[in-house]
Design a protein around this motif. Sequence first.
Motif, PDB file in Angstrom:
ATOM      1  N   ASN A  62      40.959  35.034  31.273  1.00  0.00           N
ATOM      2  CA  ASN A  62      40.484  33.736  31.784  1.00  0.00           C
ATOM      3  C   ASN A  62      39.483  33.901  32.922  1.00  0.00           C
ATOM      4  OD1 ASN A  62      42.259  32.407  30.001  1.00  0.00           O
ATOM      5  ND2 ASN A  62      43.942  32.570  31.488  1.00  0.00           N
ATOM      6  N   TYR A  63      39.564  35.016  33.627  1.00  0.00           N
ATOM      7  CA  TYR A  63      38.671  35.298  34.746  1.00  0.00           C
ATOM      8  C   TYR A  63      38.090  36.699  34.545  1.00  0.00           C
ATOM      9  CZ  TYR A  63      41.065  31.323  36.851  1.00  0.00           C
ATOM     10  OH  TYR A  63      41.599  30.092  37.086  1.00  0.00           O
ATOM     11  N   PHE A  64      36.777  36.781  34.518  1.00  0.00           N
ATOM     12  CA  PHE A  64      36.109  38.042  34.181  1.00  0.00           C
ATOM     13  C   PHE A  64      34.983  38.293  35.178  1.00  0.00           C
ATOM     14  CE2 PHE A  64      32.745  40.443  32.150  1.00  0.00           C
ATOM     15  CZ  PHE A  64      33.396  41.440  31.446  1.00  0.00           C
ATOM     16  N   MET A  65      34.931  39.498  35.735  1.00  0.00           N
ATOM     17  CA  MET A  65      33.845  39.866  36.641  1.00  0.00           C
ATOM     18  C   MET A  65      33.316  41.238  36.234  1.00  0.00           C
ATOM     19  SD  MET A  65      33.768  40.298  40.826  1.00  0.00           S
ATOM     20  CE  MET A  65      34.079  38.551  41.113  1.00  0.00           C
ATOM     21  N   PHE A  66      31.999  41.314  36.058  1.00  0.00           N
ATOM     22  CA  PHE A  66      31.362  42.570  35.666  1.00  0.00           C
ATOM     23  C   PHE A  66      30.296  42.914  36.696  1.00  0.00           C
ATOM     24  CE2 PHE A  66      28.372  44.752  32.434  1.00  0.00           C
ATOM     25  CZ  PHE A  66      28.868  45.996  32.788  1.00  0.00           C
ATOM     26  N   CYS A  67      30.495  44.007  37.435  1.00  0.00           N
ATOM     27  CA  CYS A  67      29.519  44.497  38.399  1.00  0.00           C
ATOM     28  C   CYS A  67      28.773  45.648  37.732  1.00  0.00           C
ATOM     29  CB  CYS A  67      30.201  44.966  39.678  1.00  0.00           C
ATOM     30  SG  CYS A  67      31.176  43.678  40.487  1.00  0.00           S
ATOM     31  N   ALA A  68      27.526  45.429  37.402  1.00  0.00           N
ATOM     32  CA  ALA A  68      26.812  46.377  36.545  1.00  0.00           C
ATOM     33  C   ALA A  68      25.555  46.894  37.215  1.00  0.00           C
ATOM     34  CB  ALA A  68      26.431  45.704  35.224  1.00  0.00           C
ATOM     35  N   SER A  69      25.185  48.110  36.850  1.00  0.00           N
ATOM     36  CA  SER A  69      23.911  48.649  37.311  1.00  0.00           C
ATOM     37  C   SER A  69      22.780  48.008  36.522  1.00  0.00           C
ATOM     38  CB  SER A  69      23.876  50.168  37.106  1.00  0.00           C
ATOM     39  OG  SER A  69      23.655  50.483  35.743  1.00  0.00           O
ATOM     40  N   ARG A 163      30.073  19.155  32.444  1.00  0.00           N
ATOM     41  CA  ARG A 163      31.431  19.498  32.039  1.00  0.00           C
ATOM     42  C   ARG A 163      31.385  20.666  31.070  1.00  0.00           C
ATOM     43  NH1 ARG A 163      32.160  17.344  35.914  1.00  0.00           N
ATOM     44  NH2 ARG A 163      33.291  15.415  36.401  1.00  0.00           N
ATOM     45  N   ALA A 164      32.347  21.571  31.156  1.00  0.00           N
ATOM     46  CA  ALA A 164      32.330  22.759  30.308  1.00  0.00           C
ATOM     47  C   ALA A 164      33.733  23.328  30.165  1.00  0.00           C
ATOM     48  CB  ALA A 164      31.396  23.808  30.903  1.00  0.00           C
ATOM     49  N   ASN A 165      33.896  24.205  29.162  1.00  0.00           N
ATOM     50  CA  ASN A 165      35.127  24.980  28.995  1.00  0.00           C
ATOM     51  C   ASN A 165      34.971  26.379  29.566  1.00  0.00           C
ATOM     52  OD1 ASN A 165      34.832  23.732  25.699  1.00  0.00           O
ATOM     53  ND2 ASN A 165      36.041  22.758  27.316  1.00  0.00           N
ATOM     54  N   ILE A 166      33.710  26.852  29.599  1.00  0.00           N
ATOM     55  CA  ILE A 166      33.430  28.195  30.096  1.00  0.00           C
ATOM     56  C   ILE A 166      32.274  28.122  31.091  1.00  0.00           C
ATOM     57  CG2 ILE A 166      32.698  30.539  29.476  1.00  0.00           C
ATOM     58  CD1 ILE A 166      33.919  30.091  26.726  1.00  0.00           C
ATOM     59  N   LEU A 167      32.476  28.702  32.255  1.00  0.00           N
ATOM     60  CA  LEU A 167      31.425  28.782  33.270  1.00  0.00           C
ATOM     61  C   LEU A 167      30.969  30.226  33.394  1.00  0.00           C
ATOM     62  CD1 LEU A 167      29.732  27.720  35.690  1.00  0.00           C
ATOM     63  CD2 LEU A 167      31.734  28.191  37.130  1.00  0.00           C
ATOM     64  N   ILE A 168      29.669  30.448  33.266  1.00  0.00           N
ATOM     65  CA  ILE A 168      29.091  31.776  33.438  1.00  0.00           C
ATOM     66  C   ILE A 168      28.108  31.721  34.599  1.00  0.00           C
ATOM     67  CG2 ILE A 168      27.653  33.563  32.389  1.00  0.00           C
ATOM     68  CD1 ILE A 168      28.731  32.703  29.672  1.00  0.00           C
ATOM     69  N   VAL A 169      28.317  32.575  35.580  1.00  0.00           N
ATOM     70  CA  VAL A 169      27.410  32.645  36.732  1.00  0.00           C
ATOM     71  C   VAL A 169      26.761  34.027  36.732  1.00  0.00           C
ATOM     72  CG1 VAL A 169      27.130  32.301  39.205  1.00  0.00           C
ATOM     73  CG2 VAL A 169      28.968  31.107  37.987  1.00  0.00           C
ATOM     74  N   ASP A 170      25.491  34.076  36.357  1.00  0.00           N
ATOM     75  CA  ASP A 170      24.757  35.335  36.319  1.00  0.00           C
ATOM     76  C   ASP A 170      24.163  35.610  37.697  1.00  0.00           C
ATOM     77  OD1 ASP A 170      23.755  37.623  35.239  1.00  0.00           O
ATOM     78  OD2 ASP A 170      22.071  36.684  34.205  1.00  0.00           O
ATOM     79  N   GLU A 171      24.198  36.865  38.134  1.00  0.00           N
ATOM     80  CA  GLU A 171      23.795  37.251  39.491  1.00  0.00           C
ATOM     81  C   GLU A 171      24.500  36.352  40.510  1.00  0.00           C
ATOM     82  OE1 GLU A 171      22.352  39.854  40.257  1.00  0.00           O
ATOM     83  OE2 GLU A 171      21.381  40.518  38.424  1.00  0.00           O
ATOM     84  N   PHE A 172      25.822  36.302  40.402  1.00  0.00           N
ATOM     85  CA  PHE A 172      26.594  35.345  41.201  1.00  0.00           C
ATOM     86  C   PHE A 172      26.467  35.590  42.694  1.00  0.00           C
ATOM     87  CE2 PHE A 172      29.620  38.831  40.727  1.00  0.00           C
ATOM     88  CZ  PHE A 172      30.282  38.854  41.933  1.00  0.00           C
ATOM     89  N   LYS A 210      37.517  29.287  31.091  1.00  0.00           N
ATOM     90  CA  LYS A 210      37.145  30.636  31.523  1.00  0.00           C
ATOM     91  C   LYS A 210      36.073  30.586  32.606  1.00  0.00           C
ATOM     92  CE  LYS A 210      38.012  33.094  27.139  1.00  0.00           C
ATOM     93  NZ  LYS A 210      38.930  34.135  27.650  1.00  0.00           N
ATOM     94  N   GLU A 211      36.138  31.578  33.504  1.00  0.00           N
ATOM     95  CA  GLU A 211      35.084  31.808  34.497  1.00  0.00           C
ATOM     96  C   GLU A 211      34.600  33.237  34.349  1.00  0.00           C
ATOM     97  OE1 GLU A 211      36.122  30.759  38.496  1.00  0.00           O
ATOM     98  OE2 GLU A 211      37.322  29.025  37.848  1.00  0.00           O
ATOM     99  N   ILE A 212      33.291  33.403  34.234  1.00  0.00           N
ATOM    100  CA  ILE A 212      32.702  34.729  34.037  1.00  0.00           C
ATOM    101  C   ILE A 212      31.618  34.939  35.094  1.00  0.00           C
ATOM    102  CG2 ILE A 212      31.339  36.173  32.470  1.00  0.00           C
ATOM    103  CD1 ILE A 212      32.785  34.824  30.152  1.00  0.00           C
ATOM    104  N   TYR A 213      31.730  36.029  35.841  1.00  0.00           N
ATOM    105  CA  TYR A 213      30.780  36.342  36.910  1.00  0.00           C
ATOM    106  C   TYR A 213      30.139  37.697  36.639  1.00  0.00           C
ATOM    107  CZ  TYR A 213      33.190  32.556  39.331  1.00  0.00           C
ATOM    108  OH  TYR A 213      33.715  31.348  39.662  1.00  0.00           O
ATOM    109  N   MET A 214      28.811  37.736  36.676  1.00  0.00           N
ATOM    110  CA  MET A 214      28.062  38.970  36.414  1.00  0.00           C
ATOM    111  C   MET A 214      27.083  39.215  37.562  1.00  0.00           C
ATOM    112  SD  MET A 214      29.216  39.216  33.176  1.00  0.00           S
ATOM    113  CE  MET A 214      28.198  40.089  32.006  1.00  0.00           C
ATOM    114  N   SER A 215      27.000  40.464  38.022  1.00  0.00           N
ATOM    115  CA  SER A 215      26.050  40.779  39.090  1.00  0.00           C
ATOM    116  C   SER A 215      26.022  42.286  39.327  1.00  0.00           C
ATOM    117  CB  SER A 215      26.437  40.062  40.386  1.00  0.00           C
ATOM    118  OG  SER A 215      25.496  40.332  41.412  1.00  0.00           O
ATOM    119  N   SER A 216      25.048  42.722  40.112  1.00  0.00           N
ATOM    120  CA  SER A 216      25.094  44.054  40.700  1.00  0.00           C
ATOM    121  C   SER A 216      25.891  43.959  41.996  1.00  0.00           C
ATOM    122  CB  SER A 216      23.685  44.579  40.966  1.00  0.00           C
ATOM    123  OG  SER A 216      22.957  43.644  41.756  1.00  0.00           O
ATOM    124  N   CYS A 217      26.239  45.102  42.569  1.00  0.00           N
ATOM    125  CA  CYS A 217      27.003  45.090  43.825  1.00  0.00           C
ATOM    126  C   CYS A 217      26.096  44.724  44.997  1.00  0.00           C
ATOM    127  CB  CYS A 217      27.662  46.443  44.049  1.00  0.00           C
ATOM    128  SG  CYS A 217      28.966  46.813  42.863  1.00  0.00           S
TER     129      CYS A 217
END
Length: 586
Positions: A62-69, A163-172, A210-217
């Motif tokens: 339900n909660y996903f975070m990806f810290c990627a190069s 309104r949404a079922n899934i939130l995606i925040v790119d470069e959060f 779902k909440e999905i967060y993607m970013s570099s560190c």
Amino acid sequence: MAESRKMTTKEVANEKAERMMNGVAYWGAFYRKNPQRFCRDYLNIHLKLFQKILLYAMMLNNYFMFCASRGLGKTWLTALFCVVRCILFPGTKICVASSTRVQANEVLLKITDDFCKNYDWGSDLLNNEISNKSVGQNSAIIEFKNGSWIRVVTASDNGRGARANILIVDEFRMVDLDVINTVLRKFLTAPRTPGYLNKKEYEHLAERNKEIYMSSCWYKSHWSFDKAKAYVVNFLDATKKYFICGLPYQIAIKENLLSREQVEDEMSEADFDETKFSMEMGCMWYGDTGDAFFSFDDVSKRRKLKTAMYPPSSRYKVPDLAINERRILSVDIALMASKKKKNNDASSIMINSCIPTGNNNYISNIVYAENHEGLTTDELGLIVMRLYYSMKCTDIAIDTNGVGLGVYDFIIKDQLDPDTGETFNALSCCNNKDMEERCKVKNAPKVVWSIKANQSFNNEMCTMLRAGFKNGKINLLVSEFEAEEILKDKIKGFSRLSIYEQTDKKMPYIQTTLLIYELIKLNSKINGNNVKIEEQSGERKDRYSSLGYNYWVARQIEIKQKPQNNNKTNVSSLTALARKPKLYSH
């Protein structure tokens, strides 16, 4: 033996439909549990091992975070998840947000320009699933025939109401935390409600949003690091569906997504920034060093200015001075250019729009910055005079020790601009009699503050500058990512400008980011009664010095503007007011 009854045409059709729907249910359940196989079997997309694992984790948690190069393709993977989810879960509503709409649009563009075109029969099947796709500056949406959709939303207060079922925040990490908590997360109201949930026996199959967060560190003092730590804690709790993962550039090299030679070349460059590389490529959160004099938190929270200042052009007019404004140009001088494996300081120029407040204090607003390498004293002197006159400055702060003296000697004479034919009148010193006497032009304006840095001055400057950040008396430009949206609103046709022209407009914001990188990597040590500021090996401090000179001048102006108390008290007159002490007997 009884004869079997022949089925009617209707019964045959019903049985066939039932078998087909049972097959759909079976394969639908199978692909929901194995999204990586759906990509291969239906979309003709063959994934790397790490992509299969991440896609599965995105579907499961339900909660996903990806810290990627950089180079790992996190935006590509995010787009693929959106497609798979929308097809396998009809009626799914996905909102994609980022610090800029351009960045958020990249997710949808991966679908329209890559998945829908480059995978042969898989692209044909995907196009057959989609009923409408439109990706523009003001509106971006992809709609599926089964009722699912993917939409880009604005990561600001103006984005309320979606309104949404899934939130995606790119470069959060580039999005304001308050916007995430008070605007974006509020999109997730009612979860997806397929028809079977209306039956009591299926109530337990209700889905979670779902909440999905993607970013570099980024920096450890930033809120994004605290969020990452919270995800780690919940990831280790088996009762919660949290997932967090960080993958460095070595994975991209191993999977042939990034060239090892390219990375090695980048690391060999003279201006290679190890800190930035470790965050964006090494997937390492960076913390202030134990000896750091300026903290990232103190400095970064002063990024409040949305409007930069530029030299005049056909598109831009320099604003007039506000009432009692002092517009201070500062320059730290270094003339040697950097070479391979040797990172020399550059000449750093900054302009401060110093605005008085109601109580005779001044707020410093650093609205412009530029750096130069490898110039002669005359070339740099000409740039200083051009900026002073064209930007309507009132003061100049200049380092007159060493090579800086040559630049000072240039600006204390009348000069002709060979490019424009304009004559710049000589400028004289206002705070040092010896330096003033070097100017032989009679009645030259006394606007130059001569900086003769020594141990005592450097101590005063650095402590004053740190106090300025802590007390909120220095404002800096916002990040270049926020600036992109601001420039689109302010400059008509900004998106149609060339990359060079767009970068030129963003350069003051980029220079501000580089200033912050420089400040937080400065170390300090106590030398007697003074603080000594030192750069780390291979790093610079030219922007720090220019900013320090500028703010020091602003403080001198502020001190001069404050009313002086000239009422002298006669101490002897106070004796008449003294009362005779009362004696107490024991």
